[in-house]
Design an enzyme around this catalytic site. Sequence first.
Site, mmCIF file in Angstrom:
data_model
loop_
_atom_site.group_PDB
_atom_site.id
_atom_site.type_symbol
_atom_site.label_atom_id
_atom_site.label_comp_id
_atom_site.label_asym_id
_atom_site.label_seq_id
_atom_site.Cartn_x
_atom_site.Cartn_y
_atom_site.Cartn_z
ATOM 1 N N SER A 87 0.814 -1.209 0.000
ATOM 2 C CA SER A 87 0.000 0.000 0.000
ATOM 3 C C SER A 87 0.850 1.262 0.000
ATOM 4 O O SER A 87 1.976 1.291 0.521
ATOM 5 C CB SER A 87 -0.921 0.021 1.230
ATOM 6 O OG SER A 87 -1.877 -1.002 1.157
ATOM 7 N N GLN A 88 0.308 2.301 -0.571
ATOM 8 C CA GLN A 88 0.906 3.623 -0.550
ATOM 9 C C GLN A 88 1.098 4.076 0.912
ATOM 10 O O GLN A 88 0.209 3.900 1.740
ATOM 11 C CB GLN A 88 -0.046 4.586 -1.266
ATOM 12 C CG GLN A 88 0.356 6.032 -1.280
ATOM 13 C CD GLN A 88 -0.741 6.896 -1.904
ATOM 14 O OE1 GLN A 88 -1.781 6.375 -2.354
ATOM 15 N NE2 GLN A 88 -0.525 8.197 -1.927
#
Length: 222
Positions: A69-70
Amino acid sequence: MNSMVRGIGMTSQRTRDRLVERLRSEGVRNEAVLEVIRNTPRHLFVDEALSSRAYEDTALPIGLGQTISQPWVVAKMTEARMDGGSPQKVLEVGTGSGYQAAVMAEIVEEVYCVEISQTLADRARHLLVDELGYGNIHVRCGDGYSGWAEEAPFDAILVAAAASHVPDPLIDQLAVGGRMILPVGKFSQTLIQIEKRSDGSVTQRPVAPVAFVPMTGQVEQS
């Protein structure tokens, strides 16, 4: 975290500081969360060929059609749960690389991780427990839609895969006063925060528009 591993392959502190300043400029306010993001070795959770991009604020592929994930998403999900106080027992659905679990494990007492891919579950367990030495992270392979009933209730549940609806088993496993953070939607997704009331009902509010890989398994038949 195993202190002997913490520094291996670290990119420059300046690069990490830039990431934290970007997250702060994009609305992340919890300093404890930002400090954990600063110190968590994200480069260890991505393929070595992508390690030079590890501290960019972007999602990166980890194989098997999944992504890490970012950092902004990880920070917002963690912050959304921390706003109501520090939970002691957290369930993470869709562990993937294990990065979100590592961030949470620095803040809470116990993190229980469910990952539907045996390959990713084994890889995350090896990195988190064997290499980084997290004694408060527990990983198993399973369908995240069903949660981890044997260890419920959880003070917080973080879901890192998008479902078309909120899974009922996860609501059942959420403690009274607990919060669940998850992306909901197929083509257009919204990060939702759910809180469980004393009477068993829930409230929910949108946090931000997001883009996650879809949840697989039982949710497709529900």
